[in-house]
Scaffold this active site. Structure first.
Site, short mmCIF file in Angstrom:
data_model
loop_
_atom_site.label_atom_id
_atom_site.label_comp_id
_atom_site.label_asym_id
_atom_site.label_seq_id
_atom_site.Cartn_x
_atom_site.Cartn_y
_atom_site.Cartn_z
N GLY A 80 0.85 -1.25 -0.14
CA GLY A 80 -0.04 0.00 -0.11
C GLY A 80 0.86 1.33 0.08
O GLY A 80 2.12 1.37 0.09
N ASP A 140 -4.03 10.47 14.32
CA ASP A 140 -4.33 9.92 12.92
C ASP A 140 -5.16 8.70 13.00
O ASP A 140 -5.06 7.92 12.43
CB ASP A 140 -3.48 10.06 11.86
N GLY A 197 0.99 5.42 1.42
CA GLY A 197 0.34 6.29 1.98
C GLY A 197 0.98 7.95 1.86
O GLY A 197 1.49 7.85 0.68
N GLY A 198 0.55 8.76 2.51
CA GLY A 198 1.08 10.15 2.19
C GLY A 198 2.40 10.24 2.07
O GLY A 198 3.04 11.02 1.37
N PHE A 199 3.22 9.58 2.72
CA PHE A 199 4.68 9.76 3.01
C PHE A 199 5.59 8.68 2.49
O PHE A 199 6.71 8.51 2.58
CB PHE A 199 5.02 10.05 4.57
N GLY A 200 4.94 7.54 1.83
CA GLY A 200 5.76 6.45 1.64
C GLY A 200 4.85 5.48 1.21
O GLY A 200 3.63 5.33 0.93
N LYS A 251 8.38 -0.40 5.60
CA LYS A 251 7.84 0.89 5.23
C LYS A 251 9.05 1.87 4.92
O LYS A 251 9.95 1.92 5.31
CB LYS A 251 7.31 1.74 6.42
N1 LIG Z 1 2.81 -4.04 9.14
C1 LIG Z 1 2.15 -4.09 8.21
N2 LIG Z 1 1.81 -5.18 7.67
C2 LIG Z 1 0.95 -5.25 6.34
N3 LIG Z 1 0.51 -4.15 5.83
C3 LIG Z 1 0.76 -2.88 6.29
C4 LIG Z 1 1.56 -2.69 7.45
N4 LIG Z 1 1.86 -1.42 7.59
C5 LIG Z 1 1.17 -0.74 6.96
N5 LIG Z 1 0.57 -1.61 5.94
C6 LIG Z 1 -0.35 -1.24 4.75
O1 LIG Z 1 0.38 -0.42 3.94
C7 LIG Z 1 -0.55 0.53 3.54
C8 LIG Z 1 0.04 2.04 3.93
O2 LIG Z 1 0.44 2.09 5.22
P1 LIG Z 1 0.50 3.42 6.25
O3 LIG Z 1 -0.81 3.84 6.44
O4 LIG Z 1 1.07 2.88 7.56
O5 LIG Z 1 1.16 4.25 5.28
P2 LIG Z 1 1.59 5.71 5.45
O6 LIG Z 1 2.40 6.23 4.21
O7 LIG Z 1 1.96 6.25 6.78
O8 LIG Z 1 -0.06 6.18 5.09
P3 LIG Z 1 -0.81 7.61 5.71
O9 LIG Z 1 -0.99 8.40 4.27
O10 LIG Z 1 -2.13 7.15 6.14
O11 LIG Z 1 0.15 8.34 6.48
C9 LIG Z 1 -2.05 0.27 4.41
O12 LIG Z 1 -2.84 -0.28 3.30
C10 LIG Z 1 -1.42 -0.65 5.41
O13 LIG Z 1 -2.67 -1.40 5.64
#
Ligand SMILES: Nc1ncnc2c1ncn2[C@@H]1O[C@H](COP(=O)(O)OP(=O)(O)OP(=O)(O)O)[C@@H](O)[C@H]1O
Length: 479
Positions: free
Chosen positions: A32, A148, A34-37, A53
């Site tokens: 997936g 959040d 997100g906004g930052f990665g 991540k």
């Molecule tokens: N430990 C993990 N195991 C499986 N999937 C994960 C895990 N951590 C995150 N994901 C998946 O990856 C995607 C992005 O995760 P996350 O929301 O942490 O990213 P973000 O870049 O911080 O997003 P946001 O824009 O909400 O800040 C989501 O679909 C989430 O369900």
């Protein structure tokens, strides 16, 4: 996330290797963004899997978001609702930071999307929300607030951990206590942080957030898990407009927070409690868990029962009678049939309920709302009338759904004290149209669904006052 949304994905292809002092991680696929990665499923050279991540290095972002994630995961340690920390590091040359953690399953958003009615059953919703709050309580105990909380930031576990809910994404978490574990003095004003739909009132108003703000977002999350039509401000994305609706939901429009839900008095007590808390207050989490449990009992559910995604598609959601059990043992398909019927019934109702809910919360004149509702009914009628053959079972459900829609509309009009006979008549005309188009005897329907089930008697007890009495009588006459 509303904050700066740039400099995201590292864009790794499957097979890409990230080498650290601890291990070599090979990208399997993107999980997936997100906004930052981005988050990747990786396998390590020791045969295990993890989630990685990755955050691209951005000049203007002095402190990477992953640093806070790291800090949180390391300081909470191996707790039930937190993914285990695996590894972290930075790749100066390639310009990214990474954090490897325990792999978990689908997010609550994905799990919800798999459901026919796009929300969890009441029991699952409350059980899941209770676990979501346990995670928040742990986080608060360790001196962090999340800022959040939303269904996308929670996921279920894998394999044996399918019943466990994990909290994710600490990119904008904040330490609200100092080294002496005292609560920091609130800043005069702060910028908006988080996601508009789930943001607390203080967040909208640029007031320093504390544990109670996470709880407020958690409460919106709880509703989001079980409200068929979604939160009342679901269709709005402008921050101030959303704030306005959230404020109205604390006053005259409180009922719109709970459209279609049962045990709203008890649910509302939780929100009243959360709203009574101040920045520095210690939250009585036990009060909230207990309330959720009590609501579950009232609704006839067990808060610890298997969740919707744990129950296989073919498993019965109601206990079969001894006779049915016997037939099942003899290899009949009665189980499948019952399931389909139960699911079908729920779907039709939920579908229609969704329409009603948006109808109720749309900010337009009453007459426009009625027109909207009637259009929806007509669309349904056309869809049904044009389908080659409607099986009798589905037809009955459809009719029931329509009648139920009428009852709900009338009830809503009555609640809003804006009853217009003309609109009710139009509504009833529409329903009659639908019934005729489907070759259904209106009288038959009237008796079968309205009287035999004492629906009107029930409604009478609850709502029979002027002017609803006249209107119900009118509605029945016109059906
Ligand atoms: N430990 C993990 N195991 C499986 N999937 C994960 C895990 N951590 C995150 N994901 C998946 O990856 C995607 C992005 O995760 P996350 O929301 O942490 O990213 P973000 O870049 O911080 O997003 P946001 O824009 O909400 O800040 C989501 O679909 C989430 O369900």
């Amino acid at each position: 996330m509303v904050e700066e949304e740039e400099g995201n994905v590292a864009g790794f292809k499957p097979g890409h290797e990230i080498v650290s002092q601890k291990a070599t991680y090979t990208v399997v696929r993107l999980l997936g963004e997100g906004g930052f990665g981005a988050v990747y499923l990786c396998k390590t050279n020791n045969g295990t899997q993890c989630a990685m991540k990755v955050e691209k290095k951005v000049e203007k972002r002095k402190i990477p978001k992953l640093e806070m994630e790291n800090e949180v995961l390391k300081s909470v340690g191996n707790l039930k609702h937190f993914t285990k920390f695996v590894d972290c590091g930075k790749r100066e040359k390639e310009g990214f930071f990474f954090l490897a953690m325990e792999l978990v399953g689908k997010s609550l958003v994905d799990l919800k999307a798999e459901r026919t009615e796009k929300v969890f059953s009441f029991g699952t919703g409350l059980g899941v929300a209770s676990q979501c709050l346990e995670a928040v309580e742990e986080l608060h105990k360790h001196g962090f607030i999340h800022r959040d909380l939303k269904p996308a930031n929670y996921a279920c576990g894998l394999d044996d951990n399918k019943h466990t809910i994990y909290i994710l994404d600490f990119g904008i978490a904040r330490k609200y206590t100092n080294a002496k574990k005292e609560i920091k003095t609130p800043r005069e004003t702060v910028g908006f942080k988080g996601t508009i739909r789930f943001a607390s009132l203080s967040c909208h108003r640029n007031i320093e957030m504390g544990p109670k703000d996470d709880c407020e977002s958690w409460f919106y999350l709880l509703l989001d898990l079980i409200l068929v039509g979604g939160l009342p401000w679901k269709l709005l994305d402008e921050k101030n407009e959303v704030l306005l609706v959230k404020e109205e939901c604390r006053k005259e429009k409180r009922h719109t927070l709970y459209t279609g839900l049962k045990h709203t008095v008890e649910l509302n007590k939780i929100l009243v409690y959360i709203d009574s808390q101040a920045y520095q207050d210690r939250i009585d989490y036990q009060f909230i868990y207990k309330s959720l449990e009590e609501i579950c009992v009232l609704a006839g559910h067990d808060i610890d029962a298997p969740y919707d995604w744990e129950i296989s598609k073919n498993s019965l959601k109601v206990k079969p009678s001894p006779e049915e059990e016997k037939t099942q043992k003899n290899g009949s398909t009665i189980e499948g049939d019952m399931c389909r019927e139960i699911e079908g019934k729920k779907t039709s109702r939920y579908e229609f309920y969704g329409i009603l809910q948006s109808f109720m919360t749309t900010n337009v004149e009453q007459s426009q709302k009625m027109n909207y509702l009637m259009d929806q009914i007509k669309t349904k009628r056309d869809a049904k009338a044009h389908s080659a053959q409607v099986p009798p079972k589905n037809l009955n459900l459809f009719v029931e759904m329509l009648l139920w829609g009428v009852e709900e509309s009338i009830r809503h009009c009555w609640n809003e004290q804006k009853l217009v006979d003309f609109n009710v008549r139009n509504l009833c005309d529409s329903v009659t149209d639908v019934l005729e188009a489907l070759d259904i005897d209106v009288d038959d329907v009237k008796y079968k669904f309205l009287f035999s089930r004492n629906r009107i008697e029930d409604k009478k007890k609850k709502f029979l006052q002027e002017p609803i009495q006249n209107t119900l009588a009118f509605a029945i006459e016109n059906l």
